[in-house]
Write an enzyme that holds these catalytic residues in place. Structure first.
Site, PDB file in Angstrom:
ATOM      1  N   GLY A 183      58.925  56.534  26.890  1.00  0.00           N
ATOM      2  CA  GLY A 183      59.270  55.216  27.416  1.00  0.00           C
ATOM      3  C   GLY A 183      60.733  55.077  27.767  1.00  0.00           C
ATOM      4  N   THR A 208      63.075  53.230  26.412  1.00  0.00           N
ATOM      5  CA  THR A 208      64.047  53.079  25.328  1.00  0.00           C
ATOM      6  C   THR A 208      64.374  54.439  24.717  1.00  0.00           C
ATOM      7  OG1 THR A 208      62.932  50.975  24.887  1.00  0.00           O
ATOM      8  CG2 THR A 208      64.608  51.666  23.308  1.00  0.00           C
ATOM      9  N   GLY A 229      59.655  54.142  20.987  1.00  0.00           N
ATOM     10  CA  GLY A 229      59.762  52.723  21.316  1.00  0.00           C
ATOM     11  C   GLY A 229      58.499  51.985  20.898  1.00  0.00           C
ATOM     12  N   ASP A 231      55.943  48.253  22.140  1.00  0.00           N
ATOM     13  CA  ASP A 231      55.778  47.104  23.041  1.00  0.00           C
ATOM     14  C   ASP A 231      55.933  45.788  22.290  1.00  0.00           C
ATOM     15  OD1 ASP A 231      55.197  48.670  25.411  1.00  0.00           O
ATOM     16  OD2 ASP A 231      53.462  49.317  24.256  1.00  0.00           O
ATOM     17  N   GLY A 255      51.677  51.693  23.458  1.00  0.00           N
ATOM     18  CA  GLY A 255      50.730  52.196  24.453  1.00  0.00           C
ATOM     19  C   GLY A 255      50.904  51.609  25.834  1.00  0.00           C
ATOM     20  N   GLY A 271      52.936  52.433  27.920  1.00  0.00           N
ATOM     21  CA  GLY A 271      53.120  53.557  28.840  1.00  0.00           C
ATOM     22  C   GLY A 271      51.929  54.506  28.854  1.00  0.00           C
ATOM     23  N   GLU A 319      51.397  59.710  20.649  1.00  0.00           N
ATOM     24  CA  GLU A 319      52.441  59.062  19.842  1.00  0.00           C
ATOM     25  C   GLU A 319      51.970  58.849  18.405  1.00  0.00           C
ATOM     26  OE1 GLU A 319      54.674  56.531  23.386  1.00  0.00           O
ATOM     27  OE2 GLU A 319      53.181  55.540  22.164  1.00  0.00           O
TER      28      GLU A 319
HETATM   29  C1  A5P Z   1      54.165  54.400  25.478  1.00  0.00           C
HETATM   30  O1  A5P Z   1      52.811  54.592  25.531  1.00  0.00           O
HETATM   31  C2  A5P Z   1      54.490  53.230  24.613  1.00  0.00           C
HETATM   32  O2  A5P Z   1      53.900  53.229  23.373  1.00  0.00           O
HETATM   33  C3  A5P Z   1      55.961  53.066  24.517  1.00  0.00           C
HETATM   34  O3  A5P Z   1      56.460  53.536  23.321  1.00  0.00           O
HETATM   35  C4  A5P Z   1      56.248  51.638  24.660  1.00  0.00           C
HETATM   36  O4  A5P Z   1      55.563  51.180  25.795  1.00  0.00           O
HETATM   37  C5  A5P Z   1      57.723  51.341  24.778  1.00  0.00           C
HETATM   38  O5  A5P Z   1      58.204  51.660  26.034  1.00  0.00           O
HETATM   39  P1  A5P Z   1      59.557  51.106  26.550  1.00  0.00           P
HETATM   40  O6  A5P Z   1      60.614  51.669  25.675  1.00  0.00           O
HETATM   41  O7  A5P Z   1      59.640  51.640  27.961  1.00  0.00           O
HETATM   42  O8  A5P Z   1      59.494  49.627  26.518  1.00  0.00           O
END
Ligand code: A5P
Length: 228
Positions: free
Chosen positions: A33, A35, A88, A90, A101, A103, A109
């Protein structure tokens, strides 16, 4: 509420802070993601300066980034677990339970966070919530019988929407689909996590309950704080 510019800045602040927890010789799970992007970039820089780590990426996207930066990637035959996983989220609630999730990388993860001695979550201030559920919960399902799986998700009280990209179903790195499910405010995240995973056809869902050891975020003054 938050300027986009500020959030980018916040992501960088918490992302780079997390890199400070990575020590020489560690086996590290790298999240996915925008972050953790900053954590991985920082680690790339540290590796360049002599830090020695072995890492496993949680997505093809992260694998590409880590490779570009010269971070040593290993596979599961070479390791027994992780000293640390950084990722990261959500949504993060007051008990450090998470929705992940957004992303689409939730399965890898969760596999990696579960196997880590310590799981550090990094979150800008827009991710902090009182109760989980404003962000629709991602549920990864196998394509076979997905219409039935969808029905069972509805029976649990969710409103599932198949995630699409450019008009076609979004495919995860594992070749599965994702239903983004609106469950309203989630009162008992632990129970819901288990109930969803009992549905045949569900591979995993984005509730991470009791998994985060630390959450790195910002306080009202914009200072980095570590919870947990
Ligand atoms: C990916 O599948 C997600 O679990 C990410 O960890 C989550 O969406 C955080 O992404 P951002 O850092 O882009 O907000």
């Amino acid at each position: 509420l938050f300027g986009v510019r500020d959030l980018v800045n916040e992501k960088q602040m918490v992302g780079e802070k997390a890199a400070e927890f990575v020590k020489d010789g560690m086996i590290v799970g790298l999240g996915t993601g925008s972050t953790v992007f900053y954590t991985i970039q920082k680690l790339g820089q540290l590796v360049n300066e002599g830090l020695s780590i072995k890492a496993v990426p949680t997505s093809i996207q992260t694998e590409r980034l880590a490779r570009e930066l010269g971070i040593t990637l290993v596979d599961f035959t070479e390791i027994e677990g992780f000293d640390l996983a950084i990722d990261g989220a959500d949504e993060v609630d007051e008990n450090l339970n998470l929705i992940k999730g957004g992303g689409g990388a939730l399965l890898r993860e969760k596999i990696i966070a579960y196997a880590a001695k310590e799981f550090i979550v990094i979150a800008d201030s827009s991710k902090l919530v009182k109760s989980l559920g404003t962000f629709p919960l991602p549920v990864e399902v196998v394509p076979f019988g997905m219409e039935l799986t969808e029905r069972h998700l509805k029976e649990l009280g969710g409103v599932p929407r198949l995630r699409t990209i450019d008009g076609a179903p979004f495919k995860t790195d594992n070749g599965n689909f994702i239903f983004d499910c609106d469950f309203g405010f989630i009162e008992n995240a632990g129970e819901l996590e288990k109930a969803i995973n009992m549905i045949p056809g569900v591979v995993e869902n984005g509730l991470f309950v009791g998994m985060a050891d630390k959450v790195i975020t910002l306080d009202k003054q914009g200072k980095v704080v570590i919870r947990g």
